[in-house]
Design an enzyme around this catalytic site. Structure first.
Site, short mmCIF file in Angstrom:
data_model
loop_
_atom_site.label_atom_id
_atom_site.label_comp_id
_atom_site.label_asym_id
_atom_site.label_seq_id
_atom_site.Cartn_x
_atom_site.Cartn_y
_atom_site.Cartn_z
N GLY A 126 -18.58 16.15 9.05
CA GLY A 126 -17.21 15.08 9.54
C GLY A 126 -15.53 15.96 9.39
O GLY A 126 -15.52 15.76 10.11
N PHE A 163 0.15 -2.49 9.01
CA PHE A 163 -0.91 -1.76 7.65
C PHE A 163 -2.02 -1.78 7.75
O PHE A 163 -3.28 -1.52 6.84
CB PHE A 163 0.85 -0.99 7.09
N LYS A 222 -9.47 2.91 14.75
CA LYS A 222 -8.20 2.83 15.19
C LYS A 222 -8.29 3.08 17.21
O LYS A 222 -7.19 2.59 17.62
CB LYS A 222 -7.64 4.40 14.54
N GLY A 241 0.45 -0.98 0.08
CA GLY A 241 -0.53 -0.05 0.54
C GLY A 241 0.96 1.67 0.04
O GLY A 241 2.26 1.17 -0.46
N SER A 245 -4.15 6.58 14.12
CA SER A 245 -4.01 7.91 13.11
C SER A 245 -4.44 9.57 13.84
O SER A 245 -4.96 9.00 14.89
CB SER A 245 -6.18 7.79 12.00
N LEU A 302 -7.09 14.96 -0.20
CA LEU A 302 -6.81 16.56 -1.12
C LEU A 302 -5.91 16.03 -2.02
O LEU A 302 -6.55 16.94 -2.98
CB LEU A 302 -6.67 17.77 0.43
N LYS A 353 -9.38 2.10 5.11
CA LYS A 353 -9.17 3.90 5.68
C LYS A 353 -9.95 4.34 4.96
O LYS A 353 -9.93 6.38 5.32
CB LYS A 353 -7.44 3.74 5.04
N TYR A 376 -14.30 4.05 10.54
CA TYR A 376 -12.85 4.10 10.68
C TYR A 376 -12.25 4.00 11.72
O TYR A 376 -11.31 4.00 12.19
CB TYR A 376 -12.19 4.12 9.61
N ASN A 431 -3.01 -8.49 0.29
CA ASN A 431 -3.94 -9.32 -0.50
C ASN A 431 -4.49 -8.33 -1.65
O ASN A 431 -5.82 -7.94 -2.21
CB ASN A 431 -5.71 -9.48 0.28
N1 UFG Z 1 -10.29 18.47 0.89
C1 UFG Z 1 -11.02 19.56 0.09
N2 UFG Z 1 -11.31 18.87 -1.14
C2 UFG Z 1 -11.17 17.61 -1.39
C3 UFG Z 1 -10.79 16.54 -0.49
C4 UFG Z 1 -10.29 17.22 0.88
O1 UFG Z 1 -10.90 20.54 0.86
O2 UFG Z 1 -11.62 17.30 -2.48
C5 UFG Z 1 -10.11 19.34 2.48
C6 UFG Z 1 -10.80 18.88 3.37
O3 UFG Z 1 -11.92 19.01 3.94
C7 UFG Z 1 -9.57 18.73 4.76
C8 UFG Z 1 -8.02 18.58 3.61
O4 UFG Z 1 -8.71 18.79 2.01
O5 UFG Z 1 -9.78 19.92 5.24
C9 UFG Z 1 -8.05 17.43 4.29
O6 UFG Z 1 -8.83 16.53 3.70
P1 UFG Z 1 -8.06 14.82 3.45
O7 UFG Z 1 -9.40 13.89 3.02
O8 UFG Z 1 -7.26 15.03 2.83
O9 UFG Z 1 -7.41 14.62 5.28
P2 UFG Z 1 -8.39 14.30 6.00
O10 UFG Z 1 -7.82 15.70 7.36
O11 UFG Z 1 -9.87 15.09 6.15
O12 UFG Z 1 -8.94 12.67 6.35
C10 UFG Z 1 -6.95 12.40 6.93
C11 UFG Z 1 -6.63 10.55 6.60
C12 UFG Z 1 -8.00 9.74 7.36
C13 UFG Z 1 -8.23 10.80 9.17
C14 UFG Z 1 -8.45 11.92 8.91
C15 UFG Z 1 -8.79 12.64 10.64
O13 UFG Z 1 -6.74 10.65 5.43
O14 UFG Z 1 -7.48 9.16 7.42
O15 UFG Z 1 -7.59 12.61 8.24
O16 UFG Z 1 -9.24 13.36 10.95
F1 UFG Z 1 -9.76 9.75 9.46
#
Ligand code: UFG
Length: 339
Positions: free
Chosen positions: A299, A83, A156, A13, A127, A202, A87, A152, A35
């Protein structure tokens, strides 16, 4: 000294593959179980190209207890970095039972085999989600664990609890690494993140938009109480994150751990807003990024970034790469993987 044999579950991964490379570079012998539920077998060849060493690989589903037992019957292992897990936050709310079966069932089976075979060294992928929206920033390890917002996240938290209790009952020595937001790719651009379908995170969405695969990036919310209204996260280069695993493993092998169960924040220590990410990406890629501001994503928290003081000291580890380097690697990786 005899080479230590380390089992890496989910070793093909995103974070797993980078950790396998760093383990091999550090002189460990690696056995991978994966897997292929969220990656491709070609990653194995790429690891081999980078390090010149082909890790032993087994396609085993850790939910099948008999297969897990059979594997341990045939292998003598000195430590495990675990790992293998689902996720995706959104998906976990749709299929909670699949998440509990995969993320908790597999963990229990591994720990049972470790107990029965007296394998003591265990590193767990945790996490920063365990902190939820922390009351104080940056987030130290002393911040309380908050009720999980997603299945998820709950897997954790429960995972950490299971490990902690096992450490009390048996001779297990474990470290949970609480990752912030891992991004980037290996400098060879041979391995990186392979999101299936529309990326939820993001950085893959940013790079796919710049590559023309997505029309525009939706920025989720600009009314957060932050520097520019967009949400703040701690983005860490995946190679720096991988190296934290080597440091944690060495701590256990050298018996330098202070408690049977320890946990550390693994982030860069810097908070970056979504708009700052976009600006830095535009600078690195020399391309304007097509984006628009939309409403908040359900969320999402306002801000999370790590205080890494304890991890830096106890693991004798620190990040070596910055956001620009991580985004540059992610962009190069995207251009190499056009589809
Ligand atoms: N975001 C956007 N547009 C997108 C995707 C994300 O504006 O298309 C923003 C989100 O709102 C957030 C930031 O970019 O503010 C980061 O978003 P991610 O989805 O990349 O990451 P997260 O912080 O939401 O998620 C991460 C991990 C998860 C974990 C989480 C815990 O990917 O596995 O942190 O808060 F659960």
């Amino acid at each position: 000294m005899k080479m230590k044999k380390i089992l890496v579950t989910g070793g093909l991964g995103f974070i797993g593959s980078h950790t396998v490379v760093e383990l091999q570079n550090a002189g460990f012998e690696v056995i991978i179980i994966d897997n292929l539920s969220n990656t491709k077998i070609s990653v194995l060849d790429k690891i081999t190209e980078i390090t010149g060493l082909k890790p032993e690989y087994h396609n085993i589903d850790l939910r099948v207890k008999e297969d897990v037992k059979l594997f341990f019957n045939n292998h003598k292992i000195d430590g495990i970095i675990h790992f293998a897990a689902f996720k995706a936050v959104g998906e976990s709310m749709q299929n909670p039972l699949d998440y509990y079966e995969n993320n908790i069932g597999s963990l229990v089976y591994l720990l049972q085999e470790m107990r029965d075979r007296k394998i003591t060294n265990f590193i767990f992928s945790s996490s920063c989600t365990v902190y939820g929206q922390a009351d104080q920033l940056p987030i130290t390890e002393n911040a309380p664990v908050k009720t999980a917002e997603s299945t998820y996240g709950n897997t954790k938290q429960i995972g950490e609890e299971i490990i902690k209790e096992t450490c009390k009952a048996d001779n297990l020595q474990a470290i949970a690494l609480r990752y912030f937001n891992p991004i980037g790719a290996h400098e060879s651009i041979k391995i990186g993140e392979l999101p299936l379908g529309v990326p939820q995170n993001l950085i893959p969405f940013v790079t796919q938009t710049a590559a023309g695969i997505r029309k525009e990036l939706a920025v989720f919310g600009d009314d957060y109480p932050t520097i520019d209204g967009t949400a703040v996260r701690d983005y860490i280069h995946v190679v720096d994150l991988a190296k934290a695993h080597i440091a944690a493993l060495k701590r256990l092998i050298n018996k330098e751990n202070k408690e049977n169960f320890e946990f550390f924040n693994v982030g860069s220590g810097t908070g970056t807003s979504v708009l700052e990410v976009i600006k830095t990406f535009e600078k690195v890629s020399k391309k304007p990024l097509n984006y628009k501001i939309v409403g908040r994503r359900e969320g999402d928290i306002t801000a999370a970034y790590a205080d890494t003081t304890i991890a830096n000291k106890e693991l004798n580890w620190q990040t070596e790469k910055n956001l620009e380097e991580a985004l540059d690697a992610a962009w190069q990786w995207q251009q190499k993987n056009k589809e």
